[in-house]
Enzyme design. Structure first.
Site, PDB file in Angstrom:
ATOM      1  N   SER A  18      13.386   4.030 -14.892  1.00  0.00           N
ATOM      2  CA  SER A  18      13.979   5.297 -15.318  1.00  0.00           C
ATOM      3  C   SER A  18      13.931   5.455 -16.832  1.00  0.00           C
ATOM      4  CB  SER A  18      15.430   5.401 -14.826  1.00  0.00           C
ATOM      5  OG  SER A  18      15.419   5.523 -13.425  1.00  0.00           O
ATOM      6  N   ARG A  95      11.662  -7.012  -7.333  1.00  0.00           N
ATOM      7  CA  ARG A  95      11.366  -8.408  -6.997  1.00  0.00           C
ATOM      8  C   ARG A  95      11.139  -9.210  -8.274  1.00  0.00           C
ATOM      9  NH1 ARG A  95       5.051  -9.073  -5.043  1.00  0.00           N
ATOM     10  NH2 ARG A  95       4.234  -7.260  -6.142  1.00  0.00           N
ATOM     11  N   ARG A 101       7.267  -7.937  -1.818  1.00  0.00           N
ATOM     12  CA  ARG A 101       8.138  -6.746  -1.815  1.00  0.00           C
ATOM     13  C   ARG A 101       8.972  -6.672  -0.538  1.00  0.00           C
ATOM     14  NH1 ARG A 101       3.105  -4.737  -3.521  1.00  0.00           N
ATOM     15  NH2 ARG A 101       3.024  -4.232  -5.730  1.00  0.00           N
ATOM     16  N   ASN A 108      17.730  -3.834   0.038  1.00  0.00           N
ATOM     17  CA  ASN A 108      17.617  -2.419  -0.334  1.00  0.00           C
ATOM     18  C   ASN A 108      17.787  -1.438   0.818  1.00  0.00           C
ATOM     19  OD1 ASN A 108      17.306  -3.109  -2.992  1.00  0.00           O
ATOM     20  ND2 ASN A 108      15.081  -3.090  -2.950  1.00  0.00           N
ATOM     21  N   VAL A 132      10.674   5.247  -4.793  1.00  0.00           N
ATOM     22  CA  VAL A 132       9.977   4.306  -5.674  1.00  0.00           C
ATOM     23  C   VAL A 132      10.469   2.877  -5.378  1.00  0.00           C
ATOM     24  CG1 VAL A 132       9.599   3.659  -8.095  1.00  0.00           C
ATOM     25  CG2 VAL A 132       9.747   6.081  -7.448  1.00  0.00           C
ATOM     26  N   ASP A 162      -0.808   2.474  -7.150  1.00  0.00           N
ATOM     27  CA  ASP A 162      -1.953   1.751  -6.594  1.00  0.00           C
ATOM     28  C   ASP A 162      -3.233   2.569  -6.768  1.00  0.00           C
ATOM     29  OD1 ASP A 162      -0.071  -0.195  -5.586  1.00  0.00           O
ATOM     30  OD2 ASP A 162       0.512   1.391  -4.191  1.00  0.00           O
ATOM     31  N   HIS A 190       2.482   0.143   0.300  1.00  0.00           N
ATOM     32  CA  HIS A 190       2.577  -0.343  -1.085  1.00  0.00           C
ATOM     33  C   HIS A 190       3.063  -1.797  -0.996  1.00  0.00           C
ATOM     34  CE1 HIS A 190       3.242  -0.595  -5.345  1.00  0.00           C
ATOM     35  NE2 HIS A 190       4.513  -0.879  -5.169  1.00  0.00           N
TER      36      HIS A 190
HETATM   37  P1  NAD Z   1      15.884  -2.288 -12.634  1.00  0.00           P
HETATM   38  O1  NAD Z   1      16.628  -3.445 -12.074  1.00  0.00           O
HETATM   39  O2  NAD Z   1      15.514  -2.283 -14.077  1.00  0.00           O
HETATM   40  O3  NAD Z   1      16.697  -0.949 -12.381  1.00  0.00           O
HETATM   41  C1  NAD Z   1      17.219  -0.632 -11.136  1.00  0.00           C
HETATM   42  C2  NAD Z   1      18.501   0.131 -11.398  1.00  0.00           C
HETATM   43  O4  NAD Z   1      18.969   0.606 -10.147  1.00  0.00           O
HETATM   44  C3  NAD Z   1      19.610  -0.722 -12.019  1.00  0.00           C
HETATM   45  O5  NAD Z   1      20.074  -0.082 -13.203  1.00  0.00           O
HETATM   46  C4  NAD Z   1      20.679  -0.784 -10.931  1.00  0.00           C
HETATM   47  O6  NAD Z   1      21.993  -0.785 -11.472  1.00  0.00           O
HETATM   48  C5  NAD Z   1      20.379   0.508 -10.181  1.00  0.00           C
HETATM   49  N1  NAD Z   1      20.839   0.510  -8.781  1.00  0.00           N
HETATM   50  C6  NAD Z   1      20.844  -0.497  -7.904  1.00  0.00           C
HETATM   51  N2  NAD Z   1      21.359  -0.088  -6.744  1.00  0.00           N
HETATM   52  C7  NAD Z   1      21.663   1.225  -6.891  1.00  0.00           C
HETATM   53  C8  NAD Z   1      22.219   2.200  -6.045  1.00  0.00           C
HETATM   54  N3  NAD Z   1      22.612   1.894  -4.803  1.00  0.00           N
HETATM   55  N4  NAD Z   1      22.389   3.440  -6.525  1.00  0.00           N
HETATM   56  C9  NAD Z   1      22.026   3.749  -7.783  1.00  0.00           C
HETATM   57  N5  NAD Z   1      21.502   2.867  -8.646  1.00  0.00           N
HETATM   58  C10 NAD Z   1      21.319   1.619  -8.187  1.00  0.00           C
HETATM   59  O7  NAD Z   1      14.600  -2.089 -11.710  1.00  0.00           O
HETATM   60  P2  NAD Z   1      13.294  -1.249 -12.029  1.00  0.00           P
HETATM   61  O8  NAD Z   1      12.332  -2.150 -12.691  1.00  0.00           O
HETATM   62  O9  NAD Z   1      13.665   0.041 -12.650  1.00  0.00           O
HETATM   63  O10 NAD Z   1      12.743  -1.014 -10.544  1.00  0.00           O
HETATM   64  C11 NAD Z   1      13.421  -0.209  -9.629  1.00  0.00           C
HETATM   65  C12 NAD Z   1      12.756  -0.274  -8.269  1.00  0.00           C
HETATM   66  O11 NAD Z   1      11.463   0.326  -8.332  1.00  0.00           O
HETATM   67  C13 NAD Z   1      12.526  -1.699  -7.757  1.00  0.00           C
HETATM   68  O12 NAD Z   1      12.764  -1.741  -6.363  1.00  0.00           O
HETATM   69  C14 NAD Z   1      11.050  -1.935  -8.027  1.00  0.00           C
HETATM   70  O13 NAD Z   1      10.502  -2.915  -7.187  1.00  0.00           O
HETATM   71  C15 NAD Z   1      10.526  -0.544  -7.725  1.00  0.00           C
HETATM   72  N6  NAD Z   1       9.193  -0.235  -8.243  1.00  0.00           N
HETATM   73  C16 NAD Z   1       8.334   0.384  -7.396  1.00  0.00           C
HETATM   74  C17 NAD Z   1       7.073   0.753  -7.816  1.00  0.00           C
HETATM   75  C18 NAD Z   1       6.101   1.445  -6.887  1.00  0.00           C
HETATM   76  O14 NAD Z   1       4.924   1.556  -7.243  1.00  0.00           O
HETATM   77  N7  NAD Z   1       6.516   1.932  -5.722  1.00  0.00           N
HETATM   78  C19 NAD Z   1       6.693   0.477  -9.133  1.00  0.00           C
HETATM   79  C20 NAD Z   1       7.614  -0.158  -9.998  1.00  0.00           C
HETATM   80  C21 NAD Z   1       8.877  -0.495  -9.537  1.00  0.00           C
HETATM   81  C1  LMR Z   2       4.440  -2.643  -8.664  1.00  0.00           C
HETATM   82  O1  LMR Z   2       3.533  -2.489  -7.835  1.00  0.00           O
HETATM   83  O2  LMR Z   2       4.218  -2.872  -9.877  1.00  0.00           O
HETATM   84  C2  LMR Z   2       5.877  -2.514  -8.208  1.00  0.00           C
HETATM   85  O3  LMR Z   2       5.924  -2.250  -6.837  1.00  0.00           O
HETATM   86  C3  LMR Z   2       6.701  -3.679  -8.569  1.00  0.00           C
HETATM   87  C4  LMR Z   2       6.340  -4.884  -7.738  1.00  0.00           C
HETATM   88  O4  LMR Z   2       7.264  -5.513  -7.201  1.00  0.00           O
HETATM   89  O5  LMR Z   2       5.168  -5.207  -7.633  1.00  0.00           O
END
Ligand code: NAD
Ligand code: LMR
Length: 328
Positions: A18, A95, A101, A108, A132, A162, A190
């Protein structure tokens, strides 16, 4: 400039994805430079998370974005999602090194059940949802199943990262700009079984597969590089991807809303049975977007290798669903 602002809910608003995302939404990169926005930001209720969120909001204020008409901090999804037209569900546990994942499912799944219910209760009936938080496809499926009064097709999962990774690897290999490559697809989950498919890709009218002409590179280098890129970033940075993830969120939502002008992009969307994928499985498909709607590209042929890859990634998705069914 259209003066009516739209409401955008972002969860995990104080997290690292974010932090790379909110400034870009507020500057108009996602919905256009003439669309004012109100950010409805959700974080965990604990003091630390709320304080961090407050800090992010102070910084957003300090940017004096002309399009940012309002901001709200919340800890309850049934308030954060009120009337929201866009919901970016980022908040969840990421992770760490050496994890898959899928291992995040148990941690989650409950978040996405509660948030699906909250969307069902209070969001705009047209809300466009992007999940996400990982495992993104199955979390999107959970949220969709928990929101029976909203259209199924409004729930999507992020495979755009991806798709972008695959585009870049091909462009680097050919020594050409990414923008010249068309008709790429990433099928399925993913997760490590995703299937980045360059069989239909073209560059200036020529087949990318033909230009590269190296099947061993495709299978032994390209496929694992794209599929394991998330883990490689975690290994290198000590944290999961954030800047590239935020870019993919912007790309996914902008294209869904503003259209792709015939280009293919990859979105995780609930299946309607396309290519034999069971209905409702949230599956990465090549899509085109127009008029705020996406359409799965149909009629593509599969050879034995592709069919096997599709089946593997579907099996991973089905096993993820089976692992959380009892929570729904
Ligand atoms: P992060 O730990 O930096 O931030 C996650 C935030 O979510 C934290 O601030 C936490 O307090 C908050 N949170 C946790 N549970 C919550 C809830 N129930 N309601 C509201 N907020 C909540 O993690 P990040 O690096 O920002 O990653 C977030 C997610 O996105 C992870 O699951 C990560 O694996 C995923 N991700 C997915 C992709 C994709 O391509 N799909 C890419 C990058 C990250
Ligand atoms: C990514 O693909 O970078 C995210 O989904 C984070 C992860 O756990 O790989």
């Amino acid at each position: 400039m259209s003066t009516k602002p739209v409401r955008i809910a972002v969860t995990g608003a104080a997290g690292q994805v974010s932090y790379a995302l909110l400034y870009r939404i507020a500057s108009g990169e996602m919905l256009g430079k003439d669309q004012p926005v109100i950010l409805q930001l959700l974080e965990l209720p604990n003091e630390k998370a709320q304080a961090a969120l407050k800090g992010v909001m102070m910084e957003l204020e300090d940017c004096a974005f002309p399009l940012l008409y309002g901001m709200e901090a919340h800890s309850d999804p049934t308030i954060a999602f009120k009337d929201t037209e866009y919901a970016l569900l980022v908040g969840s546990r990421p992770r760490g090194p050496g994890m898959e994942r899928t291992e995040l499912l148990a941690a989650n799944a409950q978040i996405f059940t509660a948030q699906g219910k909250a969307l069902d209760a209070v969001a705009s009936r047209n809300v466009k949802v992007l999940v996400v938080g990982n495992p993104a496809n199955t979390n999107a499926w959970i949220a969709m199943q928990s929101a029976p009064s909203l259209p199924r097709e409004n729930f999507t999962a992020m495979l755009r990262l991806d798709h972008n990774r695959a585009l870049s690897q091909l462009a680097i290999r050919m020594g050409k700009p990414v923008s010249l490559i068309k008709y790429l697809a990433v099928w399925g989950n993913h997760g490590s079984t995703m299937y980045p498919d360059y069989r239909f890709a073209s560059m200036e009218g020529e087949s990318v597969k033909g230009i590269i002409n190296d099947d061993a590179w495709y299978k032994d280098v390209f496929l694992p590089t794209v599929a394991k890129r998330g883990a490689a970033i975690i290994e290198a940075r000590g944290q999961s991807s954030a800047g590239s993830a935020a870019t993919a969120v912007i790309d996914h939502m902008r294209d869904w809303v503003m259209g792709t002008q015939g280009r293919w992009v990859t979105m995780g969307v609930p299946s309607n049975g396309e290519y034999g994928i069971p209905k409702n499985v949230v599956f990465g498909y090549p899509v085109t977007c127009s008029g705020g709607k996406y359409t799965v590209v149909e009629g593509l042929e599969f050879d034995e290798f592709s069919q096997d890859r599709i089946e593997r990634t579907l099996a991973e998705l089905i096993s993820e669903q089976d692992a959380v069914k009892h929570l729904l």
